[in-house]
Scaffold this active site. Structure first.
Site, short mmCIF file in Angstrom:
data_model
loop_
_atom_site.label_atom_id
_atom_site.label_comp_id
_atom_site.label_asym_id
_atom_site.label_seq_id
_atom_site.Cartn_x
_atom_site.Cartn_y
_atom_site.Cartn_z
N CYS A 169 -3.34 -13.06 3.40
CA CYS A 169 -2.65 -12.31 4.15
C CYS A 169 -4.03 -11.57 4.99
CB CYS A 169 -2.77 -10.99 2.39
SG CYS A 169 -1.07 -12.11 1.27
N HIS A 198 -3.82 -4.71 4.57
CA HIS A 198 -2.09 -5.03 4.60
C HIS A 198 -1.64 -4.82 3.34
CE1 HIS A 198 -0.43 -8.88 3.22
NE2 HIS A 198 -1.03 -9.00 1.33
N ASN A 202 5.62 -7.75 2.18
CA ASN A 202 4.22 -8.06 2.53
C ASN A 202 4.25 -9.67 3.14
OD1 ASN A 202 2.11 -9.74 1.75
ND2 ASN A 202 1.76 -9.55 -0.04
#
Ligand SMILES: CC(C)(COP(=O)(O)OP(=O)(O)OC[C@H]1O[C@@H](n2cnc3c(N)ncnc32)[C@H](O)[C@@H]1OP(=O)(O)O)[C@@H](O)C(=O)NCCC(=O)NCCS
Length: 325
Positions: free
Chosen positions: A113, A252, A282
């Site tokens: 990520c 993020h 996500n």
């Protein structure tokens, strides 16, 4: 060293929308649980035969157009992805061919990520040192391909998408600090056990669902809050700035509660935290990249603004950088 900035952005989200109501029909969950625990309302999923490079190419074409740069003039392509088209060759090479970027050096990075922030900082070094004139960086993920659609603990969290940016020398401002970190002692908190050299695919590995991602959500939650807050502080200190100097944080997008806790620790109002998790969930490396692109397009980032990118992911890995737009 040359000053390096972001001169173009792009994003591509596949058309198919999977809502919380759709998930209610697939696993034992509810829109209320997902919304209050994560902030996610829906996420995008690829269509048949759509892979990471297909999303990457569409995001990259937009970023090149925005930067007024032709693919043939690109020197460097870096793709951040944990869901590449195949184990090798790299998504970056497939993307190079699709774009016709014949002169570019191409490679992928695996930083989960935090991959897009890693790519920003790596590309910046190449350009600042004079080894490349410009760079295309892309975060592209098809997380639906590694999501266990029978596991309610994880399947509600992830989505597919791609974001891209073009970096080049700038006269003023640009990337003014960059901080990266890693902690390999926490590999077991988020990983895919099967499909690599440790556990190649077998009938047994597939039957026991080893090719899907496994996650310790609670532990990651606490670490994400702590590490994203610290990373932001380090990057700001390196830039000689205070939290109050930041106009917009592009974090993020893992969980809205993580982001609100980070905002609180940094003493930032929630209006300064860019959020699009509600629409996409996500998307690992693509999350920060897509958020940056959307923030620019919505006019949330204006010339002269101080922008902080801040990301955290499996590895563990993390990164933050300050950009004067
Ligand atoms: C995953 C996450 C949303 C879980 O939220 P939480 O508030 O910590 O919830 P818990 O894990 O404590 O689970 C609470 C309960 O909800 C249940 N639950 C889990 N997923 C559920 C779902 N989709 N729907 C309904 N209930 C669910 C659990 O089984 C548990 O039930 P129990 O109390 O009967 O055991 C949260 O921990 C998180 O976001 N972690 C970070 C994940 C992350 O960021 N990963 C990527 C890092 S880049």
């Amino acid at each position: 060293m040359k000053k390096v900035g972001i001169i173009g952005v792009g994003a591509y989200l596949p058309a198919k929308v999977l809502s919380n109501a759709d998930l209610e029909k697939m696993v034992d969950t509810s829109d209320e649980w997902i919304t209050t625990r994560t902030g996610i309302k829906e996420r995008r999923l690829v269509g048949p035969n759509e892979a990471a490079s297909d999303l990457a190419i569409k995001a990259a074409q937009q970023a090149l157009k925005d930067a007024r740069l032709e693919a043939k003039d690109l020197d460097l392509i870096i793709v951040a992805s944990v869901t590449p088209d195949m184990q090798f060759p790299s998504v970056a090479c497939i993307l190079q061919n699709g774009l016709g970027a014949k002169s570019a050096i191409c490679f992928d990075i695996s930083a989960a990520c935090a991959g897009f922030v890693y790519a920003v900082i790596i590309a910046r070094q190449f350009i600042a040192m004079g080894s490349c004139k410009n760079a295309l960086i892309v975060g592209s993920e098809v997380l639906s391909s590694v999501t266990d659609w029978q596991d309610r603990n994880t399947c509600v969290l992830f989505g597919d998408g791609a974001g891209a940016a073009v970096l080049a020398p700038v006269k003023s401002g640009g990337i003014i600090s960059g901080y990266l970190g890693s902690d390999g002692s926490k590999v077991g908190l988020l990983f895919i056990p099967g499909g690599g050299s440790r556990q190649p695919a077998t009938h047994q590995s597939i039957d026991s669902r080893q090719h899907y991602l496994k996650m310790e959500g609670n532990e990651l939650f606490k670490l994400a809050v702590k590490i994203m807050s610290q990373a932001a502080q380090v990057a700001l200190k390196q830039a000689g700035l205070e939290c109050s100097d930041v106009d917009l944080v592009i974090p993020h997008q893992a969980n809205i509660r993580i982001l609100m806790a980070v905002a609180k620790k940094l003493g930032l109002p929630k209006e300064k935290i860019y959020l699009n998790i509600e629409k996409y969930g996500n998307m690992s490396s693509a999350s920060t990249a897509v958020a940056l692109c959307e923030a620019v397009r919505e006019g949330r980032i204006k010339k002269g603004n101080v922008v902080l990118l801040d990301a955290f992911g499996a590895g563990l890995v993390w990164g933050a950088c300050v950009i004067k737009w």
